[in-house]
Scaffold this motif. Structure first.
Motif, PDB file in Angstrom:
ATOM      1  N   ARG A  74      52.929  28.437  11.536  1.00  0.00           N
ATOM      2  CA  ARG A  74      51.631  28.218  11.534  1.00  0.00           C
ATOM      3  C   ARG A  74      50.978  27.669  12.957  1.00  0.00           C
ATOM      4  O   ARG A  74      51.722  26.924  13.747  1.00  0.00           O
ATOM      5  CB  ARG A  74      51.369  26.857  10.589  1.00  0.00           C
ATOM      6  N   LYS A  76      47.078  27.787  15.520  1.00  0.00           N
ATOM      7  CA  LYS A  76      45.593  28.024  15.570  1.00  0.00           C
ATOM      8  C   LYS A  76      45.246  28.798  16.734  1.00  0.00           C
ATOM      9  O   LYS A  76      45.836  28.915  17.849  1.00  0.00           O
ATOM     10  CB  LYS A  76      44.816  26.774  15.908  1.00  0.00           C
ATOM     11  N   ASP A  79      39.398  28.720  16.518  1.00  0.00           N
ATOM     12  CA  ASP A  79      39.004  27.738  15.207  1.00  0.00           C
ATOM     13  C   ASP A  79      39.620  28.475  14.195  1.00  0.00           C
ATOM     14  O   ASP A  79      39.419  28.047  12.876  1.00  0.00           O
ATOM     15  CB  ASP A  79      37.427  27.548  15.106  1.00  0.00           C
ATOM     16  N   ARG A  80      40.617  29.644  14.253  1.00  0.00           N
ATOM     17  CA  ARG A  80      41.196  30.422  13.111  1.00  0.00           C
ATOM     18  C   ARG A  80      42.611  29.630  12.705  1.00  0.00           C
ATOM     19  O   ARG A  80      43.390  29.614  13.799  1.00  0.00           O
ATOM     20  CB  ARG A  80      41.243  31.710  13.443  1.00  0.00           C
ATOM     21  N   GLU A  81      42.959  29.202  11.582  1.00  0.00           N
ATOM     22  CA  GLU A  81      44.202  28.942  11.263  1.00  0.00           C
ATOM     23  C   GLU A  81      45.142  30.347  11.003  1.00  0.00           C
ATOM     24  O   GLU A  81      44.553  31.099  10.462  1.00  0.00           O
ATOM     25  CB  GLU A  81      44.063  28.184   9.838  1.00  0.00           C
ATOM     26  N   ILE A  82      46.242  30.531  11.731  1.00  0.00           N
ATOM     27  CA  ILE A  82      47.034  31.572  11.165  1.00  0.00           C
ATOM     28  C   ILE A  82      48.382  31.116  10.717  1.00  0.00           C
ATOM     29  O   ILE A  82      48.906  30.108  11.195  1.00  0.00           O
ATOM     30  CB  ILE A  82      47.011  31.982  12.809  1.00  0.00           C
ATOM     31  N   SER A 107      41.288  37.787   9.474  1.00  0.00           N
ATOM     32  CA  SER A 107      40.509  37.074  10.305  1.00  0.00           C
ATOM     33  C   SER A 107      41.097  36.420  11.343  1.00  0.00           C
ATOM     34  O   SER A 107      40.673  36.547  12.384  1.00  0.00           O
ATOM     35  CB  SER A 107      39.567  36.000   9.677  1.00  0.00           C
ATOM     36  N   ALA A 108      42.329  35.694  11.229  1.00  0.00           N
ATOM     37  CA  ALA A 108      43.244  35.275  12.073  1.00  0.00           C
ATOM     38  C   ALA A 108      43.934  36.238  13.150  1.00  0.00           C
ATOM     39  O   ALA A 108      43.847  36.190  14.190  1.00  0.00           O
ATOM     40  CB  ALA A 108      43.990  34.306  11.662  1.00  0.00           C
ATOM     41  N   GLN A 110      42.688  39.115  13.759  1.00  0.00           N
ATOM     42  CA  GLN A 110      41.555  39.884  14.445  1.00  0.00           C
ATOM     43  C   GLN A 110      41.123  38.739  15.567  1.00  0.00           C
ATOM     44  O   GLN A 110      41.206  39.045  16.953  1.00  0.00           O
ATOM     45  CB  GLN A 110      40.147  39.945  13.653  1.00  0.00           C
ATOM     46  N   ALA A 111      41.432  37.629  15.500  1.00  0.00           N
ATOM     47  CA  ALA A 111      41.102  36.610  16.609  1.00  0.00           C
ATOM     48  C   ALA A 111      42.456  36.480  17.625  1.00  0.00           C
ATOM     49  O   ALA A 111      42.095  36.447  18.680  1.00  0.00           O
ATOM     50  CB  ALA A 111      40.941  35.205  15.915  1.00  0.00           C
TER      51      ALA A 111
END
Length: 133
Positions: A74, A76, A79-82, A107-108, A110-111
């Motif tokens: 896990r 970040k 601001d996205r948790e991945i 979304s993560a 993509q970030a």
């Protein structure tokens, strides 16, 4: 503890590099075509350490022979948790010859793709230096 996990958690880039076979194949979670070779893989892994924050492994799974490992992590990205998994295969000499990374949620991912794209020039430069260029 898996030696790759130990090296990553210690942020020991020399140890990570020493664990990789010259012919390692790195399969990215955000790029279709795998990367081949130690120099490019090392450069990508260095970039990941610049992109991820709060990185931690949360689970380790291994086959009985110890040649295949799955390391769940896990972190970040901005601001996205991945959440993701490093799938490792060790060759007969104990070096990683295959490293595949998968991540979620979309979304993560993509970030991560955006953050890694911003690192592309530096990755290419570091990979070239690693090949004696």
């Amino acid at each position: 503890m898996n030696p790759f996990r130990k090296a990553v958690e210690a942020q020991d880039h020399a140890a990570i590099e020493a664990l990789l076979a010259e012919n390692v194949v790195f399969t990215s979670p955000v790029v279709f075509k795998p990367y081949e070779g130690k120099a490019i893989t090392v450069a990508i892994l260095r970039a990941v350490t610049r992109v991820f924050t709060d990185f931690r492994y949360v689970r380790e799974i291994a086959d009985a022979e110890g040649r295949d490992h799955a390391l769940v992590f896990r972190a970040k990205v901005g601001d996205r948790e991945i959440e993701g998994c490093d799938f490792l295969h060790f060759d007969g000499d104990g070096r990683i010859d295959d490293l595949t990374v998968m991540v979620r949620p979309l979304s993560a991912a993509q970030a991560l793709q955006e953050a890694m794209a911003a690192q592309f020039e530096r990755i290419a430069q570091e990979a070239g230096e690693g090949q004696g260029a």
